[in-house]
Scaffold this motif. Structure first.
Motif, PDB file in Angstrom:
ATOM      1  N   GLU A  11      -0.995 -10.178   6.933  1.00  0.00           N
ATOM      2  CA  GLU A  11       0.006  -9.435   7.700  1.00  0.00           C
ATOM      3  C   GLU A  11       0.801  -8.554   6.749  1.00  0.00           C
ATOM      4  O   GLU A  11       1.389  -9.044   5.770  1.00  0.00           O
ATOM      5  CB  GLU A  11       0.930 -10.409   8.424  1.00  0.00           C
ATOM      6  N   LEU A  12       0.804  -7.269   7.013  1.00  0.00           N
ATOM      7  CA  LEU A  12       1.573  -6.333   6.203  1.00  0.00           C
ATOM      8  C   LEU A  12       3.037  -6.423   6.616  1.00  0.00           C
ATOM      9  O   LEU A  12       3.410  -6.093   7.743  1.00  0.00           O
ATOM     10  CB  LEU A  12       1.052  -4.912   6.390  1.00  0.00           C
ATOM     11  N   LEU A  13       3.892  -6.878   5.682  1.00  0.00           N
ATOM     12  CA  LEU A  13       5.298  -7.097   5.991  1.00  0.00           C
ATOM     13  C   LEU A  13       6.156  -5.871   5.725  1.00  0.00           C
ATOM     14  O   LEU A  13       7.052  -5.547   6.508  1.00  0.00           O
ATOM     15  CB  LEU A  13       5.842  -8.276   5.177  1.00  0.00           C
ATOM     16  N   SER A  14       5.902  -5.183   4.614  1.00  0.00           N
ATOM     17  CA  SER A  14       6.769  -4.058   4.269  1.00  0.00           C
ATOM     18  C   SER A  14       6.035  -3.070   3.384  1.00  0.00           C
ATOM     19  O   SER A  14       5.071  -3.415   2.693  1.00  0.00           O
ATOM     20  CB  SER A  14       8.034  -4.551   3.549  1.00  0.00           C
ATOM     21  N   VAL A  15       6.512  -1.822   3.429  1.00  0.00           N
ATOM     22  CA  VAL A  15       6.024  -0.746   2.563  1.00  0.00           C
ATOM     23  C   VAL A  15       7.248  -0.030   2.014  1.00  0.00           C
ATOM     24  O   VAL A  15       8.126   0.372   2.786  1.00  0.00           O
ATOM     25  CB  VAL A  15       5.140   0.257   3.343  1.00  0.00           C
ATOM     26  N   LYS A  16       7.330   0.122   0.703  1.00  0.00           N
ATOM     27  CA  LYS A  16       8.462   0.829   0.124  1.00  0.00           C
ATOM     28  C   LYS A  16       8.011   1.654  -1.075  1.00  0.00           C
ATOM     29  O   LYS A  16       6.999   1.350  -1.719  1.00  0.00           O
ATOM     30  CB  LYS A  16       9.563  -0.139  -0.288  1.00  0.00           C
ATOM     31  N   THR A  17       8.770   2.703  -1.367  1.00  0.00           N
ATOM     32  CA  THR A  17       8.454   3.579  -2.501  1.00  0.00           C
ATOM     33  C   THR A  17       9.125   3.047  -3.763  1.00  0.00           C
ATOM     34  O   THR A  17      10.140   2.343  -3.710  1.00  0.00           O
ATOM     35  CB  THR A  17       8.945   5.004  -2.236  1.00  0.00           C
ATOM     36  N   THR A  18       8.548   3.391  -4.901  1.00  0.00           N
ATOM     37  CA  THR A  18       9.100   3.006  -6.192  1.00  0.00           C
ATOM     38  C   THR A  18       8.721   4.060  -7.224  1.00  0.00           C
ATOM     39  O   THR A  18       7.904   4.941  -6.951  1.00  0.00           O
ATOM     40  CB  THR A  18       8.573   1.616  -6.623  1.00  0.00           C
TER      41      THR A  18
END
Length: 227
Positions: A172-179
């Motif tokens: 399950e994909l919980l989150s996507v964030k940039t870095t």
């Protein structure tokens, strides 16, 4: 041996101190057994374990005090109706142990101490056995948090699904964030490993998809809102 320690509990409106203290003492011991069984190979909080250990004694006192008195029973029902539970329900296992603790307190409060001991030992043994065998397709020991770093120009949607389907029972994909000033994306998955010995094989295949950037596989973090 299987008779109640309280005489005529169906009609008596008073409780002797001696039998009550015996019932509370047995309830505390059985609550400790329940707490130890709950802690076996599972994530837990100190507050919940403490509550689980003393809950049978609390229920025991309430049942002993009611003891056939209709007026007291109405008062207890009214008092409990004022309680507002603020925490989330928790997992099915948490709820099952809460009901078991209340059941034990109910039986000891009615004075059937041998029955309470037998029920506690049998059900705790079964729960511990199931936990040790990780019964079910998703054993707690196989749950992991997977973090994958991908470059910003990579279309990551469904990119890793076939690899994850191969090595996990669920993902399950919980989150996507940039870095890194927006040049990278970090994806966080919850996964259930089919075989923990194949973690390296899965990571090696994922590295071929994300440009050999950072991949981390760790235990899932406990939710602070849980019981």
């Amino acid at each position: 041996m299987f008779d109640s320690i309280f005489a005529n509990t169906a009609s008596t409106t008073s409780v002797e101190l001696g039998p009550l203290l015996v019932g509370v003492g047995v309830s505390l011991l059985l609550g400790l057994v329940l707490a130890l069984a709950y802690c076996y190979r599972s994530k837990h909080t100190k507050s919940f374990v403490t509550t689980l250990a003393i809950l049978p004694a609390i229920v025991c006192v309430v049942i002993a005090m009611v003891n056939g008195n209709v007026g007291a029973g109405v008062a207890v029902a009214g008092a409990f109706s004022l309680v507002r539970f603020r925490s989330v329900p928790g997992s099915a296992r948490d709820i099952a142990f809460i009901f078991l603790a209340m059941c034990v307190g109910l039986v000891t409060g009615m004075g059937y101490l041998v029955c309470a001991v037998a029920v506690t030992l049998v059900l705790c043994a079964i729960a511990t056995l199931y936990q040790a065998l990780s019964v079910g397709p998703l054993g707690d020991c196989a749950d992991r948090a997977l973090r994958i770093t991908v470059p910003e120009d990579l279309d990551f949607y469904d990119l890793f699904d076939d690899v994850l389907d191969k090595y996990t029972t669920y993902h399950e994909l919980l989150s996507v964030k940039t870095t890194n000033m927006g040049s990278l994306y970090k994806l966080v998955y919850n996964v259930g490993m089919r075989d923990l010995s194949l973690q390296r094989n899965m990571i090696d295949e994922l590295r071929c998809r994300n440009g050999n950037l950072e991949i981390a596989l760790s235990h899932q973090e406990a939710n602070n809102d849980e019981l």
